[in-house]
Design a protein around this motif. Sequence first.
Motif, PDB file in Angstrom:
ATOM      1  N   LYS A  37       0.692  -1.335   0.146  1.00  0.00           N
ATOM      2  CA  LYS A  37      -0.096  -0.028  -0.142  1.00  0.00           C
ATOM      3  C   LYS A  37       0.846   1.251  -0.108  1.00  0.00           C
ATOM      4  O   LYS A  37       0.263   2.202  -0.696  1.00  0.00           O
ATOM      5  CB  LYS A  37      -0.901   0.126   1.233  1.00  0.00           C
ATOM      6  N   ARG A  38       1.830   1.211   0.578  1.00  0.00           N
ATOM      7  CA  ARG A  38       2.940   2.497   0.886  1.00  0.00           C
ATOM      8  C   ARG A  38       3.603   2.746  -0.254  1.00  0.00           C
ATOM      9  O   ARG A  38       3.906   4.121  -0.919  1.00  0.00           O
ATOM     10  CB  ARG A  38       3.817   1.989   1.964  1.00  0.00           C
ATOM     11  N   LEU A  39       4.125   1.687  -1.302  1.00  0.00           N
ATOM     12  CA  LEU A  39       5.205   2.061  -2.464  1.00  0.00           C
ATOM     13  C   LEU A  39       4.254   2.723  -3.463  1.00  0.00           C
ATOM     14  O   LEU A  39       4.717   3.588  -3.915  1.00  0.00           O
ATOM     15  CB  LEU A  39       5.485   0.669  -2.716  1.00  0.00           C
ATOM     16  N   PRO A  40       2.954   2.225  -3.682  1.00  0.00           N
ATOM     17  CA  PRO A  40       2.429   3.112  -4.960  1.00  0.00           C
ATOM     18  C   PRO A  40       2.276   4.655  -4.453  1.00  0.00           C
ATOM     19  O   PRO A  40       2.281   5.606  -5.278  1.00  0.00           O
ATOM     20  CB  PRO A  40       1.042   2.632  -4.911  1.00  0.00           C
ATOM     21  N   LYS A  41       2.057   4.897  -3.266  1.00  0.00           N
ATOM     22  CA  LYS A  41       1.919   6.373  -2.741  1.00  0.00           C
ATOM     23  C   LYS A  41       3.078   6.954  -2.728  1.00  0.00           C
ATOM     24  O   LYS A  41       3.241   8.222  -3.097  1.00  0.00           O
ATOM     25  CB  LYS A  41       1.522   6.139  -1.280  1.00  0.00           C
ATOM     26  N   GLU A  42       4.077   6.241  -2.424  1.00  0.00           N
ATOM     27  CA  GLU A  42       5.620   6.795  -2.726  1.00  0.00           C
ATOM     28  C   GLU A  42       5.913   7.277  -4.049  1.00  0.00           C
ATOM     29  O   GLU A  42       6.499   7.973  -4.328  1.00  0.00           O
ATOM     30  CB  GLU A  42       6.613   5.827  -2.119  1.00  0.00           C
ATOM     31  N   VAL A  43       5.399   6.214  -5.012  1.00  0.00           N
ATOM     32  CA  VAL A  43       5.639   6.497  -6.470  1.00  0.00           C
ATOM     33  C   VAL A  43       4.809   7.746  -6.879  1.00  0.00           C
ATOM     34  O   VAL A  43       5.438   8.675  -7.715  1.00  0.00           O
ATOM     35  CB  VAL A  43       5.194   5.420  -7.380  1.00  0.00           C
ATOM     36  N   GLU A  44       3.491   7.942  -6.340  1.00  0.00           N
ATOM     37  CA  GLU A  44       2.822   9.035  -6.576  1.00  0.00           C
ATOM     38  C   GLU A  44       3.651  10.375  -6.284  1.00  0.00           C
ATOM     39  O   GLU A  44       3.523  11.451  -6.707  1.00  0.00           O
ATOM     40  CB  GLU A  44       1.279   8.868  -6.037  1.00  0.00           C
ATOM     41  N   ARG A  45       4.086  10.291  -5.095  1.00  0.00           N
ATOM     42  CA  ARG A  45       4.771  11.458  -4.404  1.00  0.00           C
ATOM     43  C   ARG A  45       5.805  11.869  -5.097  1.00  0.00           C
ATOM     44  O   ARG A  45       6.159  12.941  -5.701  1.00  0.00           O
ATOM     45  CB  ARG A  45       5.027  11.120  -2.868  1.00  0.00           C
ATOM     46  N   VAL A  46       6.899  10.887  -5.534  1.00  0.00           N
ATOM     47  CA  VAL A  46       8.072  11.207  -6.084  1.00  0.00           C
ATOM     48  C   VAL A  46       7.736  11.689  -7.516  1.00  0.00           C
ATOM     49  O   VAL A  46       8.483  12.289  -8.146  1.00  0.00           O
ATOM     50  CB  VAL A  46       8.804  10.057  -6.214  1.00  0.00           C
ATOM     51  N   THR A  47       6.918  10.834  -8.141  1.00  0.00           N
ATOM     52  CA  THR A  47       6.656  11.389  -9.744  1.00  0.00           C
ATOM     53  C   THR A  47       5.717  12.409 -10.154  1.00  0.00           C
ATOM     54  O   THR A  47       5.651  12.660 -11.256  1.00  0.00           O
ATOM     55  CB  THR A  47       6.413   9.820 -10.567  1.00  0.00           C
ATOM     56  N   GLY A  48       4.510  12.335  -9.143  1.00  0.00           N
ATOM     57  CA  GLY A  48       3.668  13.256  -9.522  1.00  0.00           C
ATOM     58  C   GLY A  48       2.438  12.784 -10.474  1.00  0.00           C
ATOM     59  O   GLY A  48       1.563  13.384 -10.809  1.00  0.00           O
TER      60      GLY A  48
END
Lengths: 256, 370
Positions: free
Chosen positions: A7-18
């Motif tokens: 659950k955490r990693l997709p959110k991290e991708v969204e944060r880093v890449t926009g």
Amino acid sequence: MDSPGAKRLPKEVERVTGYRVVVDTIDGISEDAQMISARPEFPVHSIRVNKARLPFADYIVAIQCAMLLRLWSDPAHIPVFSPVEDKVRYAVDRATKARGLSKLPVGDANQTASRMVHGLLDQLRSMPLEILTQRDCYEACPDLRELQADSVNENLRRLSENLSPEIRSFAPETTWKNKMSMTAALALNWTQLSGSSLPMLPYQSAGFAGIAQTLLDDVIARLARTSSSYTGLVDAWAAKLGLRNLYQWEYRNGQQ
Amino acid sequence: MGIQERPTVKPPPFDFKLRLEDFDLSLLPIAPAVLQADPQLLQQAISEYYAGLFRPLGGTANVAIADGVLHVAWQPQQGIPRDLLFERALGLLQKGDYRAAEPLLQSLHARFPDDPDVLFNYGMMLSDQGKLGPATAMLARLVALQPDHSHGWTAFGVALSRKGDAAQAVAAFQTALKLDPNNGYAARNAGAALSRSSPSEALPFFKQALALLPKDQPTLFGYGRCLHQLNRTEEADSILKQCVDLNPLTEVAEQARTLRTSIAHHGMREKAGGGLRPDVVMYCLGALQKFRELGLDKTRAITVEVAMLGRNGLDINDPAQKYTLRSLPGQFSGLHLVSLMYVGVKQFDPKADAGIDLSREYQEALQLFK
């Protein structure tokens, strides 16, 4: 997705890449998942999990996100592996004439050689990243370790089919050895992470333990979570396997 | 004469034999074709596999292969081998690691063929793997040995149901529920077995199951589908949504999503009495105007983004503007987004299937747009 890591990693991708991460399922592919990284004309990261691999979905999503995070560590400079067409064609022609394939009708031999050379390049592009992200997930998502073990073991089982006498008898020697060397590095990596000696057994017995260790040493030297570590690792492997002239790196700006 | 200390009695070792041909090669990370071509590698791999299996349990494990038979002798440092081994298998099952639990259960069953715990867990595992012959035999043996084993009757019923024997399966679930009215799995499976032939009879079982297992995805799906079969679509959709939200990446969630899509498309039309939806006409007209203004590249990006979001289901019957896009500013309802996507898809290929039929509204919008 049940796992906190998944659950955490997709959110991290969204944060880093926009860009938003959209996860869904797909039928009829042989890989674990089909991933399309965002670009202006495709403004989402799409991760489509193979329906046949749904029991491993949490791990598959986590590892795909870990790949995105590495590739997008500098969003203005995302590496794209780009085969050099005329060099690849030459490699295919050479493979066509190799022992085993030369017994086939010319058209079939050429088609098989092309599939093998392109498969080898695909492995060179993806396997270093797979090893790096296996390590990322092992560290970042301890709750996924059992799923990871099942998923990696199944993948290794599939890959080890290339050691069977049938495939060995017709595959061009150099292509086959390169393929097995990289796969042995993947197996050795998992042997080190999991503590099980089983994944390496067939590669040891086929004489790939030495090259596997050398390739894995290259990985250990480039663990930093940057896209340049990844491209550096691919280049290091390619230099050892004699594949360096078959591709080049191009870069795109993910922010445009 | 002093008191003599009694020497510690070592428990007997746990030992069992297994024919190599009975070993499930898919437990190994090596292709069967490779193992079969190299008998020495096969023996080494199976030996290592069992040595690794017993390593976390401590003690000493001796693994040997002779004449196609695997011999394992395990001597724990302390404790009763059967209990230690069973606890380990159960721990693995509870964590969902069925592949690692399987050979332990297989070993236990070889040694203790009438152990109820082993019959129950190993029988269920074989049933899940589709090995219904041995699974049914094992679970039948269990309920014969322990006729008051409610979960045993449930597992037996599931295996029977998978074999296609619905009537016997329902009888087994009913026995399970008589023994334990709080057995939610028996209620859920009774509902599932009945729902094909008689949804109205199945419904009370699903209700009972849901009260006992409110976070169980198959229960929610079974209940939602049953409500849908009974034409209680609004309730069905709400239950199916809960089902998908629990974990979107499962087979059950896939089925729930497909059913929700069909309910949504049907509901969208029904709201206009089967006729033209004026709001969709306006959305389509707005999309035509917007796409002309933005050009093809932007149109493609918007269409792709909506299509991607739509894969996880857009709520087209809720007028709330709860969606945003990266490629187009503003807030949108689900129906608005679907209309944008429909128009976008038609810009590139008028014959393409957009996944929903808005053709009448689109034609109307095209007339207005001219």
